[in-house]
Design a protein around this motif. Sequence first.
Motif, mmCIF file in Angstrom:
data_model
loop_
_atom_site.group_PDB
_atom_site.id
_atom_site.type_symbol
_atom_site.label_atom_id
_atom_site.label_comp_id
_atom_site.label_asym_id
_atom_site.label_seq_id
_atom_site.Cartn_x
_atom_site.Cartn_y
_atom_site.Cartn_z
ATOM 1 N N GLY A 191 33.493 62.879 -3.730
ATOM 2 C CA GLY A 191 33.768 64.132 -3.052
ATOM 3 C C GLY A 191 32.741 64.520 -2.011
ATOM 4 O O GLY A 191 32.982 65.433 -1.206
ATOM 5 N N GLU A 192 31.584 63.852 -2.011
ATOM 6 C CA GLU A 192 30.520 64.174 -1.074
ATOM 7 C C GLU A 192 30.514 63.279 0.166
ATOM 8 O O GLU A 192 29.707 63.491 1.066
ATOM 9 C CB GLU A 192 29.169 64.065 -1.768
ATOM 10 C CG GLU A 192 28.986 65.018 -2.937
ATOM 11 C CD GLU A 192 27.689 64.761 -3.667
ATOM 12 O OE1 GLU A 192 26.792 65.609 -3.595
ATOM 13 O OE2 GLU A 192 27.567 63.693 -4.298
ATOM 14 N N ILE A 193 31.380 62.273 0.200
ATOM 15 C CA ILE A 193 31.421 61.341 1.332
ATOM 16 C C ILE A 193 32.673 61.641 2.144
ATOM 17 O O ILE A 193 33.794 61.256 1.769
ATOM 18 C CB ILE A 193 31.415 59.878 0.843
ATOM 19 C CG1 ILE A 193 30.254 59.631 -0.118
ATOM 20 C CG2 ILE A 193 31.327 58.913 2.033
ATOM 21 C CD1 ILE A 193 30.273 58.262 -0.784
ATOM 22 N N ASP A 194 32.500 62.333 3.257
ATOM 23 C CA ASP A 194 33.653 62.833 4.020
ATOM 24 C C ASP A 194 34.578 61.718 4.499
ATOM 25 O O ASP A 194 35.800 61.889 4.540
ATOM 26 C CB ASP A 194 33.174 63.641 5.226
ATOM 27 C CG ASP A 194 32.499 64.939 4.817
ATOM 28 O OD1 ASP A 194 32.783 65.422 3.701
ATOM 29 O OD2 ASP A 194 31.683 65.467 5.602
ATOM 30 N N ASP A 195 34.001 60.581 4.888
ATOM 31 C CA ASP A 195 34.819 59.489 5.427
ATOM 32 C C ASP A 195 34.958 58.337 4.434
ATOM 33 O O ASP A 195 35.085 57.180 4.829
ATOM 34 C CB ASP A 195 34.229 58.984 6.749
ATOM 35 C CG ASP A 195 32.826 58.400 6.589
ATOM 36 O OD1 ASP A 195 32.181 58.651 5.549
ATOM 37 O OD2 ASP A 195 32.382 57.674 7.498
ATOM 38 N N LEU A 196 34.946 58.664 3.142
ATOM 39 C CA LEU A 196 34.965 57.612 2.121
ATOM 40 C C LEU A 196 36.183 56.700 2.260
ATOM 41 O O LEU A 196 36.059 55.473 2.221
ATOM 42 C CB LEU A 196 34.919 58.222 0.721
ATOM 43 C CG LEU A 196 35.006 57.212 -0.438
ATOM 44 C CD1 LEU A 196 33.864 56.208 -0.384
ATOM 45 C CD2 LEU A 196 35.027 57.932 -1.778
ATOM 46 N N ASP A 197 37.362 57.262 2.406
ATOM 47 C CA ASP A 197 38.568 56.422 2.487
ATOM 48 C C ASP A 197 38.515 55.497 3.694
ATOM 49 O O ASP A 197 38.926 54.328 3.596
ATOM 50 C CB ASP A 197 39.824 57.297 2.537
ATOM 51 C CG ASP A 197 40.201 57.842 1.173
ATOM 52 O OD1 ASP A 197 40.356 57.031 0.245
ATOM 53 O OD2 ASP A 197 40.300 59.066 1.023
ATOM 54 N N ALA A 198 37.979 55.987 4.801
ATOM 55 C CA ALA A 198 37.852 55.134 5.983
ATOM 56 C C ALA A 198 36.871 53.999 5.725
ATOM 57 O O ALA A 198 37.093 52.856 6.154
ATOM 58 C CB ALA A 198 37.402 55.966 7.187
ATOM 59 N N ARG A 199 35.786 54.283 5.030
ATOM 60 C CA ARG A 199 34.809 53.245 4.708
ATOM 61 C C ARG A 199 35.421 52.190 3.785
ATOM 62 O O ARG A 199 35.237 50.986 3.977
ATOM 63 C CB ARG A 199 33.569 53.858 4.048
ATOM 64 C CG ARG A 199 32.681 54.633 5.015
ATOM 65 C CD ARG A 199 31.515 55.313 4.304
ATOM 66 N NE ARG A 199 30.710 56.051 5.266
ATOM 67 C CZ ARG A 199 29.668 55.543 5.920
ATOM 68 N NH1 ARG A 199 29.291 54.294 5.682
ATOM 69 N NH2 ARG A 199 28.996 56.269 6.779
ATOM 70 N N ILE A 200 36.143 52.647 2.778
ATOM 71 C CA ILE A 200 36.783 51.701 1.856
ATOM 72 C C ILE A 200 37.822 50.859 2.593
ATOM 73 O O ILE A 200 37.927 49.644 2.380
ATOM 74 C CB ILE A 200 37.418 52.448 0.669
ATOM 75 C CG1 ILE A 200 36.333 53.123 -0.180
ATOM 76 C CG2 ILE A 200 38.231 51.484 -0.190
ATOM 77 C CD1 ILE A 200 36.894 54.016 -1.284
ATOM 78 N N ASP A 201 38.588 51.495 3.486
ATOM 79 C CA ASP A 201 39.604 50.752 4.237
ATOM 80 C C ASP A 201 38.971 49.707 5.150
ATOM 81 O O ASP A 201 39.494 48.587 5.276
ATOM 82 C CB ASP A 201 40.463 51.715 5.053
ATOM 83 C CG ASP A 201 41.545 52.389 4.224
ATOM 84 O OD1 ASP A 201 42.017 51.771 3.255
ATOM 85 O OD2 ASP A 201 41.917 53.533 4.543
#
Length: 432
Positions: A191-201
């Motif tokens: 929840g603290e990583i705003d672009d987490l989904d982009a990083r995982i993708d």
Amino acid sequence: MPSCPALFVGAMASGQGKTTITAALARAHRRRGLRVRIFKTGPDFLDPTILERASGASVDSLDLWMVGETRCRQLLSDAARDADLILVEGMMGLFDGTPSGADLAKRFGLPVAAVIDAQAMAQTFGAVALGLARFDASLTFHGVFANRVGSDYHARMLEDALPEEVRWLGHVPGTPDIALPERHLGLHSAGEIDDLDARIDRAADALEPTALAKLPPPVDFDAPPASPLPRLLDGVHVAVAQDAAFSFVYPANLRLLVSLGARVSTFSPLADEPLPAGADALYLPGGYPELHASTLARHRRTADAVRAHAAAGRPLFAECGGMLYLLETLTDSAGVTTPMLGLLPGHATLSTRLAALGMQSIAGKHGEMRGHTFHYSHIDTALAPTLTARHAQSDAPGEPLYRHGAIVASYLHGYWPSNPAFAAALFHGDAI
């Protein structure tokens, strides 16, 4: 007997990028329409939030000592009935700890893929890979994967250094738009990583063409049926603090409360929410109260509700960061002191050095509960311990557990399914 493709993702040490690679692998298969279940070995509250985001499913802990072999087997067997792929992320190095991740992989027949951070390495990559592959001949070694690789030329150099007997599973580059941010207790939570989904993708895109992205071989998982639990908490309404300040919760612990008959509701001290109406018992889990101390100190509605709950003699159980919130003051690592609730006598101080880490168990009226401790703070209190935990391997004294009126508090993070009766006593206010 349920069967499912499964893989254990290990490494030579901490900090190699296991979580990034496991998350990328889960996301790559999920984008193909597969159902992915991930487990995390050992005690961890942070990595599972990222792995849950990547897979879309809750992430449970596996540990031969804390969770127990029987329960680990049941969790894997249940997952295999519904999933198309099971991933188990290790912790620390593959052979670190007693029992280690390698011990767990062997016990359940999981093939092992080893992740190596190759950013400062060339031909030595082959030596490290060979050591991991050969150290225990009874381990099923799936291959080795290079993380944080500088270029295609660097990747060819690493692959060429591998002995023929060690399978090359591919590589991903060491780019900052893939890496996950860290702080003193580990990775930032999802929840603290705003672009987490982009990083995982992006990591999944890089991993897609590699051999690691192919489904591993199926593994058979069989387990005896779990015994039904007594309804020790029938009719008990348990309020659980849950937000960025109080987020260190094993999913299995909350499931246990429900299985014991409790009704579980959540509230956010950071949002200054009152306790859920009709709460009989309160659970303040660990987390990062030190990062939000000024906000917690300003919010009176939650503070007054918690104080009223304790004054009424209703059970209140606080773990680690939850315990810090109950003390008189909290001093962060920069030396800033903030008043807390004052429900427990004493003061907490954050340090830049690790204060305690490791598996511990605590024994009381209902037997032994297993768990772990991991914190950078220490407390100064006049309270005498009611019980004292013991270290798993050495039996040396560990974390104290305090009782003060209706409040029970400790640094120890218990894995409640290891002793449901002990857990139920915490929320009934019974003798422990």
